[in-house]
Design a protein around this motif. Structure first.
Motif, PDB file in Angstrom:
ATOM      1  N   ALA A 186     -13.220 -42.395 110.001  1.00 31.23           N
ATOM      2  CA  ALA A 186     -12.190 -41.876 109.099  1.00 31.23           C
ATOM      3  C   ALA A 186     -10.892 -41.606 109.862  1.00 31.23           C
ATOM      4  CB  ALA A 186     -12.682 -40.603 108.425  1.00 31.23           C
ATOM      5  N   SER A 197     -11.941 -49.270  95.640  1.00 33.62           N
ATOM      6  CA  SER A 197     -10.587 -48.793  95.919  1.00 33.62           C
ATOM      7  C   SER A 197     -10.371 -47.296  95.789  1.00 33.62           C
ATOM      8  CB  SER A 197      -9.595 -49.511  94.992  1.00 33.62           C
ATOM      9  OG  SER A 197      -9.855 -49.177  93.663  1.00 33.62           O
ATOM     10  N   MET A 208     -10.005 -44.238  98.734  1.00 32.69           N
ATOM     11  CA  MET A 208      -8.747 -43.967  99.421  1.00 32.69           C
ATOM     12  C   MET A 208      -7.767 -43.275  98.478  1.00 32.69           C
ATOM     13  SD  MET A 208      -8.910 -44.916 102.564  1.00 32.69           S
ATOM     14  CE  MET A 208      -7.209 -45.143 103.069  1.00 32.69           C
ATOM     15  N   ARG A 257      -9.059 -44.613 110.359  1.00 37.00           N
ATOM     16  CA  ARG A 257      -8.779 -45.273 109.083  1.00 37.00           C
ATOM     17  C   ARG A 257      -9.420 -46.666 109.032  1.00 37.00           C
ATOM     18  NH1 ARG A 257      -5.390 -42.822 105.857  1.00 37.00           N
ATOM     19  NH2 ARG A 257      -4.859 -44.733 104.734  1.00 37.00           N
ATOM     20  N   TYR A 275     -16.181 -47.654 107.726  1.00 39.39           N
ATOM     21  CA  TYR A 275     -16.635 -46.459 107.018  1.00 39.39           C
ATOM     22  C   TYR A 275     -17.453 -46.839 105.793  1.00 39.39           C
ATOM     23  CZ  TYR A 275     -16.565 -41.874 104.804  1.00 39.39           C
ATOM     24  OH  TYR A 275     -16.952 -40.685 104.238  1.00 39.39           O
ATOM     25  N   TYR A 276     -17.009 -47.860 105.112  1.00 40.56           N
ATOM     26  CA  TYR A 276     -17.704 -48.293 103.898  1.00 40.56           C
ATOM     27  C   TYR A 276     -19.172 -48.607 104.184  1.00 40.56           C
ATOM     28  CZ  TYR A 276     -18.977 -51.294  99.953  1.00 40.56           C
ATOM     29  OH  TYR A 276     -19.627 -51.855  98.885  1.00 40.56           O
ATOM     30  N   PHE A 282     -11.508 -48.497 107.207  1.00 37.28           N
ATOM     31  CA  PHE A 282     -12.102 -48.481 105.876  1.00 37.28           C
ATOM     32  C   PHE A 282     -13.362 -49.325 105.809  1.00 37.28           C
ATOM     33  CE2 PHE A 282     -12.561 -50.031 101.532  1.00 37.28           C
ATOM     34  CZ  PHE A 282     -12.585 -48.831 100.833  1.00 37.28           C
ATOM     35  N   GLU A 283     -13.315 -50.521 106.388  1.00 35.72           N
ATOM     36  CA  GLU A 283     -14.468 -51.419 106.314  1.00 35.72           C
ATOM     37  C   GLU A 283     -15.660 -50.818 107.044  1.00 35.72           C
ATOM     38  OE1 GLU A 283     -16.398 -54.856 104.960  1.00 35.72           O
ATOM     39  OE2 GLU A 283     -14.433 -54.032 104.462  1.00 35.72           O
ATOM     40  N   LEU A 316     -10.885 -40.932 103.426  1.00 34.68           N
ATOM     41  CA  LEU A 316     -12.220 -40.980 103.984  1.00 34.68           C
ATOM     42  C   LEU A 316     -12.687 -39.612 104.459  1.00 34.68           C
ATOM     43  CD1 LEU A 316     -11.813 -44.258 106.076  1.00 34.68           C
ATOM     44  CD2 LEU A 316     -12.498 -44.018 103.699  1.00 34.68           C
TER      45      LEU A 316
END
Length: 246
Positions: free
Chosen positions: A132, A177, A180, A135, A140-141, A137-138, A185
């Motif tokens: 997080a 989406s 965010m 940042r 963290y996902y 995102f991928e 996160l």
């Protein structure tokens, strides 16, 4: 190599080999759907897919029927199979059921949790905090998916896990989406920490509420991402793809 193996299995004609091929094709199609390569509302082209997987159309159709039974694709008469497009209204209804199941998972987990399980979960939270902060995102996902799957596995309840996965698979059709958009996160991971802390406290009612509330917040993010009030929640989410947390 994989395509040749699939083609060879298809030629065996029956028994375990044929069943194994159908299950393999179903898993491959599921992956294409859940990763978004096959998008909501998109037609499953049998010719292209059979060429891609190196197999005949018979096993492919069986695999599609398996996905239809699981609610990931739908048959349109005289037109073929299409990836399901989940409406906002249906997504919110799924979140209601998922909240109840996830709350129950928190309650069950509190009675079963061990020090080793807590160490595993807190370790995952620390790793997700780092993702997080970057940042990522991928990253963290995927870590987030693994975290929720681990929580469910730790309950030791196979029926609960199967029902939960069925709901999450459907929500994959409208996800990503709004995490965010809803504060980032770090906010999501604070919710995760509340859940693990509640389990560690030994208070199963507190845990049930924390797990339930986590899904309710996700539901609110879906509604926010769609820009709709509950009364208006009837249009397909289609590509909007609601929150990254399952």
């Amino acid at each position: 190599m994989e395509q040749k193996a699939e083609a060879a299995a298809a030629q065996t004609g029956g028994g375990r080999e044929a069943d194994s091929l159908v299950l393999h094709l179903e898993a491959q199609l599921e992956h294409l759907i859940l990763t978004g390569e096959l998008k909501p509302g998109e037609r499953l082209n049998e010719i292209h897919l059979s060429a891609r997987f190196g197999t005949s159309r018979g096993p492919l159709r069986e695999a599609m029927r398996g996905l239809e039974a699981r609610g990931l694709v739908t048959m349109v008469r005289n037109r073929g199979m299409y990836v399901r497009a989940i409406s906002t209204e249906e997504a919110l209804e799924i979140y209601d059921v998922r909240a109840a199941i996830f709350g129950l998972a928190g309650r069950i987990l509190t009675d079963r949790v061990t020090d080793e399980m807590l160490e595993d979960l807190y370790g995952r939270l620390a790793a997700m905090d780092a993702l997080a902060a970057d940042r990522d995102f991928e990253g963290y996902y995927h870590a987030n998916l693994d975290f929720h799957e681990r929580l469910m596995r730790f309950t030791g309840n196979g029926v609960l896990m199967a029902e939960y996965k069925s709901l999450v698979d459907k929500l994959h059709l409208c996800r990503v989406s709004s995490l965010m958009q809803a504060g980032g996160l770090a906010v999501s991971n604070r919710e995760h920490r509340e859940m693990v802390d509640s389990v560690a406290s030994g208070d199963k009612y507190r845990a049930q509420e924390a797990f339930f509330r986590h899904v309710e917040r996700a539901k609110a993010r879906v509604r926010h991402a769609a820009g709709q009030t509950p009364a208006e929640a009837t249009a397909p989410v289609a590509g909007a793809r609601a929150p990254a947390q399952p």
